[in-house]
Design an enzyme around this catalytic site. Structure first.
Site, PDB file in Angstrom:
ATOM      1  N   TYR A  78       0.826  -1.211   0.000  1.00 15.55           N
ATOM      2  CA  TYR A  78       0.000   0.000   0.000  1.00 15.55           C
ATOM      3  C   TYR A  78       0.862   1.265   0.000  1.00 15.55           C
ATOM      4  CZ  TYR A  78      -4.003  -2.999   1.189  1.00 15.55           C
ATOM      5  OH  TYR A  78      -4.980  -3.972   1.200  1.00 15.55           O
ATOM      6  N   LYS A 112       3.493 -15.405   2.743  1.00 18.60           N
ATOM      7  CA  LYS A 112       3.393 -16.175   1.496  1.00 18.60           C
ATOM      8  C   LYS A 112       4.820 -16.502   1.063  1.00 18.60           C
ATOM      9  CE  LYS A 112       0.920 -17.730  -2.017  1.00 18.60           C
ATOM     10  NZ  LYS A 112       0.200 -18.993  -1.872  1.00 18.60           N
ATOM     11  N   ASP A 148      -2.957 -18.080   2.191  1.00 17.17           N
ATOM     12  CA  ASP A 148      -4.116 -18.735   1.571  1.00 17.17           C
ATOM     13  C   ASP A 148      -4.692 -19.795   2.503  1.00 17.17           C
ATOM     14  OD1 ASP A 148      -1.614 -19.804   1.073  1.00 17.17           O
ATOM     15  OD2 ASP A 148      -2.064 -20.543  -0.931  1.00 17.17           O
ATOM     16  N   ASP A 208      -5.222  -6.672   6.022  1.00 17.64           N
ATOM     17  CA  ASP A 208      -6.427  -5.956   5.591  1.00 17.64           C
ATOM     18  C   ASP A 208      -7.514  -6.962   5.205  1.00 17.64           C
ATOM     19  OD1 ASP A 208      -8.137  -4.001   4.736  1.00 17.64           O
ATOM     20  OD2 ASP A 208      -7.004  -3.452   2.941  1.00 17.64           O
ATOM     21  N   ASP A 212     -11.017  -8.442   7.605  1.00 14.30           N
ATOM     22  CA  ASP A 212     -12.416  -8.316   7.173  1.00 14.30           C
ATOM     23  C   ASP A 212     -13.106  -9.680   7.227  1.00 14.30           C
ATOM     24  OD1 ASP A 212     -12.194  -5.620   6.763  1.00 14.30           O
ATOM     25  OD2 ASP A 212     -13.044  -5.645   4.743  1.00 14.30           O
TER      26      ASP A 212
END
Ligand code: NAD
Length: 365
Positions: A142, A191, A223, A247, A251
């Site tokens: 980001y 990852k 994942d 992020d 959620d």
């Protein structure tokens, strides 16, 4: 105690939910003999309209001069077509960077009164959901370079994901310290089978583990983590992860607890001046209707009292008041049970009434 709070009402439902949190804070101040003063800060779409900038420098200065910042939410369709660096959400990224708040903590905890609101099977919910996601907030993709180039009529877009060892180490330490204060289990999510930044992440976490022998560190690929959060969330206590993974996973974690409207968050750096906000956005679809759930914002105010103002009793008083209101059966629309039999024992209330009820239930802890 006297505390100055920078109040960012923002856009959409932001002003409605912040008004409820302010009411609750004033109730706490009256109960415990504190004085909270508020400094109004324009950020997001409202600041673009008023000042032509989602976070004018003078507004950031107000936040830096406060004891902490309480934010509703920013953004909305009205500002969809403004250039990327002037979008409302850019104001939020600049605020986080300007305040140096590199650690975002989001609890995912199911309220027993709302267990049936979880989309997960009862057998999974009954095992318990109570974990925290510690998310790195001011690094990674980001904050890397973003560019779109065109060659021979073909566009190429690039976003850079970069982390330094120092950035990973400081968020890693927050993860270990948080786990140490809970059950001593830390899951580092990355990852590393694909990304260099994740391989560095993993190496730093394992180096730090040597300094925290009382914490058990495990690794998980992002994942797999996304699957495990819905398969068996009871396995998690503290998750530490980088900005974008955090992020998305937070959620997902909010949904399994019932409603995105219930979840608070804290963002802290090296000082006690923190940024506190619900994890949801500005919900333009329900703005101005007085039906938004203000509890995520109210609980964010409680986190502010606990983590920035060292007022644990006052924070408990707010959390107990929320629990008492839920016990009494009051629900905003997003947490109304879908089962008619269960709904019969509940009463639907709007945003303002929910704020009044929580304030009315405040008792000295
Ligand atoms: P959103 O979180 O605003 O809304 C998603 C859904 O959840 C909507 O149906 C909404 O009505 C519902 N919802 C959200 N909060 C609720 C609450 N308190 N009570 C009841 N229902 C609630 O996400 P979105 O629709 O993807 O984004 C809307 C805008 O918010 C966009 O401009 C986005 O960029 C912005 N946004 C801002 C923040 C922030 O300020 N921190 C975070 C996320 C999104």
């Amino acid at each position: 105690m006297n505390k100055k709070i920078a109040l960012i009402r923002g856009d959409g439902i932001g002003p409605e939910i912040v008004a409820q949190a302010q009411k609750v804070l004033d109730g706490v101040a009256a109960l415990y003999g504190h004085t909270f003063t508020y400094d109004e800060v324009d950020m997001g779409g409202v600041a673009i309209d008023r000042w032509g900038d989602p976070l004018p420098a003078a507004m950031l200065d107000k936040c830096l001069a406060s004891d902490s910042v309480l934010l509703g939410a920013v953004g909305g369709n009205k500002w969809n077509d403004v250039p990327g660096n002037m979008r409302p959400e850019r104001g939020l990224l600049r605020l986080r960077a300007g305040m140096g708040v590199y650690s975002n903590n989001r609890p995912a905890k199911i309220w027993p009164q709302l267990a049936s609101a979880s989309p997960l099977k009862k057998s999974i919910v009954d095992k318990g959901i109570d974990f925290i996601i510690v998310r790195e907030l001011i690094g990674g993709i980001y904050f890397g370079q973003h560019k779109t180039e065109e060659t021979d009529g073909q566009k190429t877009a690039t976003d850079v994901l970069q982390y330094t060892e120092a950035e990973i180490e400081r968020i890693g330490r927050i993860g270990f310290e948080t786990a140490r204060k809970r059950s001593g289990r830390l899951c580092s999510v990355e990852k590393s089978n694909v990304l260099d930044s994740s391989r560095l992440w993993k190496a730093v976490m394992h180096r730090l583990a040597g300094e925290y022998p009382d914490v058990t560190l495990t690794d998980m690929l992002v994942d797999n983590c996304a699957m495990q959060i819905v398969k068996d969330p009871s396995q998690f206590d503290v998750i530490v992860t980088e900005n974008m993974f955090g992020d998305i996973l937070s959620d997902e974690a909010s949904m399994i607890t019932g409603s995105i409207g219930m979840i608070p968050s804290s963002s802290l750096g090296s000082s006690t001046c923190g940024l506190y906000e619900p994890i949801h956005g500005s919900a333009p679809d329900i703005a101005g209707m007085d039906i938004a759930n203000p509890i995520g914002t109210v609980l964010s105010a409680a986190m502010m009292l606990r983590y920035s103002f060292d007022m644990p009793a006052e924070a408990n008083a707010i959390e107990n008041a929320v629990s008492a209101v839920l016990d009494a059966g009051y629900r905003t629309g997003d947490i109304m049970p879908s089962d008619p039999e269960e709904a019969a024992g509940c009463q639907r209330v709007g945003c303002t009434r929910m704020g009044d009820l929580i304030t009315g239930m405040l008792r000295k802890d």
